[in-house]
Design an enzyme around this catalytic site. Sequence first.
Site, PDB file in Angstrom:
ATOM      1  N   GLN A 256      12.271 -25.896  42.472  1.00 22.99           N
ATOM      2  CA  GLN A 256      11.581 -25.502  41.247  1.00 22.99           C
ATOM      3  C   GLN A 256      10.090 -25.261  41.527  1.00 22.99           C
ATOM      4  OE1 GLN A 256      13.605 -24.990  38.689  1.00 22.99           O
ATOM      5  NE2 GLN A 256      11.987 -24.207  37.342  1.00 22.99           N
ATOM      6  N   HIS A 292      17.627 -27.758  35.324  1.00 21.76           N
ATOM      7  CA  HIS A 292      18.424 -27.479  36.530  1.00 21.76           C
ATOM      8  C   HIS A 292      18.350 -28.622  37.536  1.00 21.76           C
ATOM      9  CE1 HIS A 292      19.837 -23.399  35.678  1.00 21.76           C
ATOM     10  NE2 HIS A 292      18.697 -23.235  35.025  1.00 21.76           N
ATOM     11  N   ASP A 299      23.014 -21.252  34.948  1.00 23.79           N
ATOM     12  CA  ASP A 299      22.709 -19.909  34.450  1.00 23.79           C
ATOM     13  C   ASP A 299      23.885 -19.012  34.795  1.00 23.79           C
ATOM     14  OD1 ASP A 299      20.204 -20.719  33.621  1.00 23.79           O
ATOM     15  OD2 ASP A 299      19.219 -20.081  35.477  1.00 23.79           O
ATOM     16  N   GLU A 351      17.550 -18.079  25.515  1.00 24.27           N
ATOM     17  CA  GLU A 351      18.138 -17.860  26.845  1.00 24.27           C
ATOM     18  C   GLU A 351      19.654 -17.917  26.731  1.00 24.27           C
ATOM     19  OE1 GLU A 351      16.718 -20.453  29.921  1.00 24.27           O
ATOM     20  OE2 GLU A 351      14.687 -19.662  29.876  1.00 24.27           O
ATOM     21  N   HIS A 354      21.627 -19.525  29.738  1.00 20.30           N
ATOM     22  CA  HIS A 354      21.422 -20.889  30.228  1.00 20.30           C
ATOM     23  C   HIS A 354      22.306 -21.869  29.459  1.00 20.30           C
ATOM     24  CE1 HIS A 354      18.765 -24.245  31.837  1.00 20.30           C
ATOM     25  NE2 HIS A 354      19.322 -24.840  30.782  1.00 20.30           N
TER      26      HIS A 354
HETATM   27 ZN    ZN Z   1      18.508 -21.847  33.446  1.00 21.77          ZN
END
Ligand code: ZN
Length: 436
Positions: A256, A292, A299, A351, A354
């Site tokens: 990340q 995540h 995703d 999103e 996600h």
């Molecule tokens: Zn995501």
Amino acid sequence: MGGIPIKKLLLILLIIILCMGSLSHAAIPVNASSEKGQMYFDGSSLLYKFNRFAVNETDMISVQGLSALLFAQYSQNPSNKKIKISTETDSIVLQIGSKTAFINEMEYQLPVPVISSGKTVYVALDFAVLASSGQVEWDLSKNIAFTMPYPTLENHIIERGEHLTQFPYQTIIHSALPLGSLTLVSKDHPMSSEYIPSALSSVIDKNGRYVLPAKVKSVKLHPAALDALKKLFKAASSGGAKNLIISSGYRSFQDQTYFFNKKINTLSRGLDLKDARIKAATIVAPPGMSEHQTGLAVDITTRSLLRTAVPLSATFGNTPEGKWVNENCWKFGYVVRYQKEKTKITGIISEPWHLRYVGIPHAEIMKETGFCLEEYLEYIKKEKYIKYTTASHKTYEIFYINLIPPFENLTLVSDSNSYTDITRYGKTSYIVTKGS
Ligand code: ZN
């Protein structure tokens, strides 16, 4: 100053030293860690297995343990050493070093003063029993006290006695709790850079074959999340949404950090570094703030979108796959985590790609109530106890337990047949899900 003779000063000093000596002696009677006792939650009752010890032949017990059993607010005033334990109906006041105690402003004389050792405070056991009467049950022969979470709930009647016969416990999970399925990760609830899931499952099997379609072979997920996703993809395929593919699963703190810095670098060509950082944070979650890292988020997109420049975009929500997932993912324990209508609460733009695994009863309840995770957790906190039967006729119980002060050694106990999940919510609270 000249009025006080030096001998008198020395005498006062001597008295002070003696007092301090005797005070500190009284204040450290035991090893706190061994005398604290252990808090248990067995899925129905909150149990406290306390260690008894005597001061002048009076049995003592931890005040914090008592407070947790009463689901009380515990506060200690450092200046006057006054301790207040407030439940919805009662107020207990104690003072370290004092024999005088109060229950709802009624005065009681303790056989020995309240003492402290480290952060733990101890009071006479008899007083604790008296102060908790009607709310806590005591089995003094076994050194056990137990209570039911929120006993005022009429629909929650448990065979109390049976739980006592369950000793010794079958499953004990210690302070290093596995990550609960409701774990909240956001800007306000960052994860430790150290956190790595204890288990991850891969999208490829031993022979290197994909068990689920994914962009790359390195995709991994929390085992429960991967199992649920397999079922979801299978059902989607039979439901006409045939082209789903995983774009990304578990990401470590370091991954990340890399993505975040990469985004900053791209943006800093047009902006100064500070602005680039702010802008980057709206597009890529800063390290520690991405779901995540839990292994519970994934995703997904379609095979055809994967070939485009922006495989993860609002477009996915309009594909048959995106629509199917949005409608049906709850059946598999998943939620579309960042919905358009919840942007203000989540702080994240819509999103549709996600997905977040929260587990079966929770995904279904969230779908039914329309709550996003932040709202749902607050809802549980408010309700304190939820009994829910799913569309597939399985019953789950959800408990909100607040322990003040926090018990590092809270233990979840369950029999091996039942599903249990424990999620820490904030510093002192736990959400326990129990199902058949
Ligand atoms: Zn995501």
